[in-house]
Design an enzyme around this catalytic site. Sequence first.
Site, PDB file in Angstrom:
ATOM      1  N   CYS A   6       6.612  10.925   6.309  1.00  0.00           N
ATOM      2  CA  CYS A   6       5.968  12.224   6.106  1.00  0.00           C
ATOM      3  C   CYS A   6       6.982  13.324   5.776  1.00  0.00           C
ATOM      4  O   CYS A   6       7.939  13.534   6.504  1.00  0.00           O
ATOM      5  CB  CYS A   6       5.217  12.576   7.375  1.00  0.00           C
ATOM      6  SG  CYS A   6       4.684  14.271   7.397  1.00  0.00           S
ATOM      7  N   CYS A  60      56.762  33.223 -11.768  1.00  0.00           N
ATOM      8  CA  CYS A  60      57.112  33.614 -13.130  1.00  0.00           C
ATOM      9  C   CYS A  60      56.280  32.734 -14.070  1.00  0.00           C
ATOM     10  O   CYS A  60      56.523  31.530 -14.174  1.00  0.00           O
ATOM     11  CB  CYS A  60      58.616  33.384 -13.314  1.00  0.00           C
ATOM     12  SG  CYS A  60      59.211  33.909 -14.913  1.00  0.00           S
TER      13      CYS A  60
END
Length: 381
Positions: A210, A175
Amino acid sequence: MRVIQTLTALSCLALVVAIFAFSSETKPPKEKTNMSSDKIKAKTITPDGRLTEPVETAKVELSEKEWKERLSPDEFDVLREKGTERAFTGDLLKNKEEGVYTCAGCGLPLFSSDTKFDSGTGWPSYYQPISPGNMEEESDHSYGMVRTEVMCPRCGGHLGHVFNDGPQPTGLRYCINSVSLDFVPDTELKKTSDAATPSEKAEIVLAGGCFWCVEGVFEQIDGILDAESGYAGGDEATANYKAVCTGTTGHAEAVKITYDPSKVSLDKILEIHFATHDPTTLNRQGNDVGTQYRSAIFYANDEQKKAAEEYIAHLTEEKKFPKPIVTTLEPLKKFYPAEDYHQDYVACNPNNPYIQAVAMPKVEKVRAKFQESVRQYLTTP
Ligand SMILES: [Zn+2]
């Protein structure tokens, strides 16, 4: 005079309905799961209008002054002061459009229109929240009644109460004050029909030698949406491979990792990163030497910085490496994507001797050590 009588009669009716609606048998609150941390796991609506599956989202905590600036007086009264709007007055009571009802305080989705029903009470009513994590419940002993209050789990805003007298399939009646809700019609929601659509995105930039290798490692991991090789730490003018190779640009070869935090955590990403490069060699990974090969975490915000500091402290405490960790934590100014031929280098150049010697062992290590995190199609034949 007649107007006043009518109004008085309506007010009485509203009061009777209010007592009826709020005094039926109450549902006991469920276990609190959402209140302990500063995050909840709930469905959200992304800024571009997609309804997500449950993801971690930060709680919204504002001062009273900030709430007053954000909310209308009626919204403030209900959401922040636990007020109750008068029955039959809410804009969304009669709304029958398809869509999602969200918290008027913070926009969290709360209910789907599919679960809305006409309870006759004068307040919008639903038989279940849009997802269990999208509702918080608490026992409420006010007004001499024992009721179960429902709140928005993200901002704590009061929504209404939940009772045990709703319709099937749940038998529950949420509600809810209309003023505590906003409504987003289906037509404004972007569809998230396929699983390929990420529910949420985050980014971090990592360096560990790398970039072909770092990218190759993270491309394996489920929840990584993209791993892009590039440069970070230097200026735009030198953000190219030729300049970066001189080791004098301040740039590191780096990888921007875009990930879905609901599938892979930042901690897991850091764990994988530290397991696949050597964070104890200053400006060097194996035979690759130079500042461009330094071990670094380029953080985009304080949260990432803190996570990285804590993870490094944890590794140090546990003595995971025989030598001190020299990984630098650097604020990310800008990430510059590398030239096209550097992207997906491992996947595109599997026979390259460097890839065979340096990258593949890292990729294989990830597949063995982080099986549970590797994309399914890479682990199943
Ligand atoms: Zn809220």
